[in-house]
Design a protein around this motif. Structure first.
Motif, PDB file in Angstrom:
ATOM      1  N   UNK A 210      -5.800   1.216  11.829  1.00  0.00           N
ATOM      2  CA  UNK A 210      -6.590   0.852  10.973  1.00  0.00           C
ATOM      3  C   UNK A 210      -5.815  -0.412  10.231  1.00  0.00           C
ATOM      4  N   UNK A 211      -6.678  -1.407   9.820  1.00  0.00           N
ATOM      5  CA  UNK A 211      -6.193  -2.671   9.275  1.00  0.00           C
ATOM      6  C   UNK A 211      -5.229  -2.185   7.945  1.00  0.00           C
ATOM      7  N   UNK A 212      -4.133  -2.943   7.782  1.00  0.00           N
ATOM      8  CA  UNK A 212      -3.356  -2.711   6.523  1.00  0.00           C
ATOM      9  C   UNK A 212      -4.216  -3.056   5.278  1.00  0.00           C
ATOM     10  N   UNK A 227      -8.903   6.118   2.042  1.00  0.00           N
ATOM     11  CA  UNK A 227      -7.670   5.585   2.875  1.00  0.00           C
ATOM     12  C   UNK A 227      -6.458   5.836   2.001  1.00  0.00           C
ATOM     13  N   UNK A 228      -6.407   5.692   0.660  1.00  0.00           N
ATOM     14  CA  UNK A 228      -5.324   5.891  -0.029  1.00  0.00           C
ATOM     15  C   UNK A 228      -4.916   7.648  -0.063  1.00  0.00           C
ATOM     16  N   UNK A 229      -5.852   8.551  -0.185  1.00  0.00           N
ATOM     17  CA  UNK A 229      -5.401   9.917  -0.025  1.00  0.00           C
ATOM     18  C   UNK A 229      -4.995  10.274   1.476  1.00  0.00           C
ATOM     19  N   UNK A 230      -5.750   9.819   2.489  1.00  0.00           N
ATOM     20  CA  UNK A 230      -5.165   9.862   3.757  1.00  0.00           C
ATOM     21  C   UNK A 230      -3.817   9.464   3.995  1.00  0.00           C
ATOM     22  N   UNK A 231      -3.209   8.350   3.298  1.00  0.00           N
ATOM     23  CA  UNK A 231      -1.881   7.925   3.377  1.00  0.00           C
ATOM     24  C   UNK A 231      -1.098   8.927   2.813  1.00  0.00           C
ATOM     25  N   UNK A 232      -1.538   9.262   1.517  1.00  0.00           N
ATOM     26  CA  UNK A 232      -0.575  10.292   0.870  1.00  0.00           C
ATOM     27  C   UNK A 232      -0.494  11.702   1.631  1.00  0.00           C
ATOM     28  N   UNK A 233      -1.628  12.168   2.458  1.00  0.00           N
ATOM     29  CA  UNK A 233      -1.602  13.276   2.877  1.00  0.00           C
ATOM     30  C   UNK A 233      -0.975  13.317   4.396  1.00  0.00           C
ATOM     31  N   UNK A 237      -0.331   7.488   9.323  1.00  0.00           N
ATOM     32  CA  UNK A 237       1.249   7.209   9.682  1.00  0.00           C
ATOM     33  C   UNK A 237       1.399   5.830  10.220  1.00  0.00           C
ATOM     34  N   UNK A 238       2.045   4.961   9.600  1.00  0.00           N
ATOM     35  CA  UNK A 238       2.272   3.655  10.338  1.00  0.00           C
ATOM     36  C   UNK A 238       0.792   3.214  10.802  1.00  0.00           C
ATOM     37  N   UNK A 239      -0.223   3.003   9.945  1.00  0.00           N
ATOM     38  CA  UNK A 239      -1.383   2.539  10.139  1.00  0.00           C
ATOM     39  C   UNK A 239      -2.122   3.277  11.225  1.00  0.00           C
TER      40      UNK A 239
END
Length: 285
Positions: A210-212, A227-233, A237-239
Motif C-alpha cells: 500500500x502507499x504510505x 488502514x490505521x486499525x490494520x497497522x495497529x493490529x 507491516x512494512x506497508x
C-alpha cells in the motif's frame, strides 16, 4: 463436484429471535441456536447432551469474536460461562450460542472437534478467537477421525446457513486449487496489489503493498480508520498486508491500497490487461 443439500430449520417458539434447530438431510448431527437469555429456562434434552458450541460476541469496536468450546453437558457449561461472567472470571459477553450435538459423541470426539474447529476458525481470520487452550493431541482411531472430519464439513455448512461465517474462508478453492483467471491487479507507483471479486464483496489478497501516505480529503474516512486499525493490529507491516482482507467493494479496496479515491473500473485490471469494467462486461455476455 458439489451436490445440493437440504437443511431443515425449525423455529421452536415460532420466531427467528428465539431457539432454532437446524438439521441436514442424512446427518446424525443437530444444531441448536439459542439466545443467552433463554439458556436458563431451556428444558430441551438435546442441549444437555455432549457436543461443541460457539459463543458469539461483539467487541467494543463492533468487530466479531467467538468462543469455541466442548462439554459433555452443553447447557451446564453455558450456565457456567454465564456465572463466570457475573463473577468477573470471564471478560467477554456473548449474546448467542450455537450448539452442535450428535449421536455417539463422547469426550474424546468432542475434544477433537473443538481443536479442529478452533484451528479452522483461526485460519479463516474472520473472528477474534477467544478460546485459549484445546486438546491438540487426541488419541483416536483412524475411522473415528474420518467420521469427525465429515461431521466438521457438515458443521461448516449449517453454521454458515445460520448466518455465521466463522468457518468460511474469504476465498473458496476450486477443485483444491486457487484459480488466477479471476484475479485483478493494481500497479501504480509503489502500490501493488491483487484482489478478487466474491459473493461478499472484494477480497484484497495477502501481500498487497500500500502507499504510505493517504489523502484524507479524497478517500472515505472509514478507509482511513481501517488502514490505521490494520497497522495497529499488524495486518499491515512494512506497508504490506499480512492476510487477506474483505472489502464491501473494489472501490473501497482500491482506496485502501492507493490512499486516494480513483475510478475503479479503470484501476483494477485482469491479467490480460483488461479493466474491471471490461472483465465484468464479458462475464455478462
Amino acid at each position: 463436484m458439489s451436490y445440493g443439500k437440504t437443511i431443515e430449520l425449525f423455529l421452536v417458539n415460532g420466531t427467528a429471535d428465539s431457539i432454532i434447530t437446524a438439521e441436514l438431510s442424512n446427518w446424525n448431527g443437530k444444531a441448536i441456536k439459542i439466545p443467552r437469555i433463554e439458556v436458563q429456562s431451556c428444558n430441551r434434552e438435546d442441549v444437555t447432551q455432549a457436543g461443541v458450541y460457539f459463543l458469539f460476541c461483539k467487541e467494543d469496536d463492533e468487530s466479531d469474536s467467538v468462543y469455541i468450546g466442548e462439554s459433555e453437558n452443553v447447557k451446564e457449561r453455558l450456565l457456567q460461562h454465564i456465572r463466570d461472567y457475573q463473577t468477573d472470571k470471564e471478560k467477554y459477553y456473548w449474546t448467542t450460542a450455537v450448539i452442535f450435538t450428535g449421536r455417539d459423541l463422547n469426550k474424546t470426539l468432542i475434544r477433537y472437534l473443538e481443536n479442529r474447529l478452533v484451528e479452522t476458525a483461526k485460519d479463516c481470520k474472520r473472528y477474534k478467537i477467544l478460546t485459549k487452550n484445546t486438546y491438540a493431541i487426541t488419541v483416536m482411531r483412524e475411522s473415528d477421525r474420518a467420521v469427525m472430519e465429515e461431521f466438521i464439513d457438515d458443521i461448516k455448512v449449517v453454521i454458515n446457513a445460520l448466518g455465521y461465517k466463522v468457518l468460511e474462508p474469504l476465498l473458496q478453492k476450486k477443485n483444491g486449487n486457487d484459480s488466477s483467471d479471476d484475479l485483478l491487479y493494481i500497479s501504480t507507483g509503489a502500490a501493488k496489489a491483487e484482489g478478487k471479486t466474491t459473493t461478499e464483496g472484494f477480497v484484497l489478497l495477502q501481500g498487497a503493498v500500500v502507499n504510505e501516505k493517504m489523502n484524507a480529503k479524497s478517500v472515505n474516512s472509514g478507509i482511513v480508520k481501517l488502514r490505521e486499525k490494520c497497522v495497529e493490529e499488524e495486518k499491515i507491516k512494512d506497508l504490506a498486508t499480512t492476510e487477506d482482507l474483505l472489502f464491501s467493494s473494489s472501490s473501497a479496496a482500491a482506496g485502501f491500497v492507493l490512499g486516494y479515491s480513483v475510478r475503479v473500473p479503470r484501476t483494477w485490471k485482469g491479467k490480460n490487461g483488461k479493466s474491471l469494467k471490461e472483465v465484468e462486461t464479458e462475464k455478462k455476455e
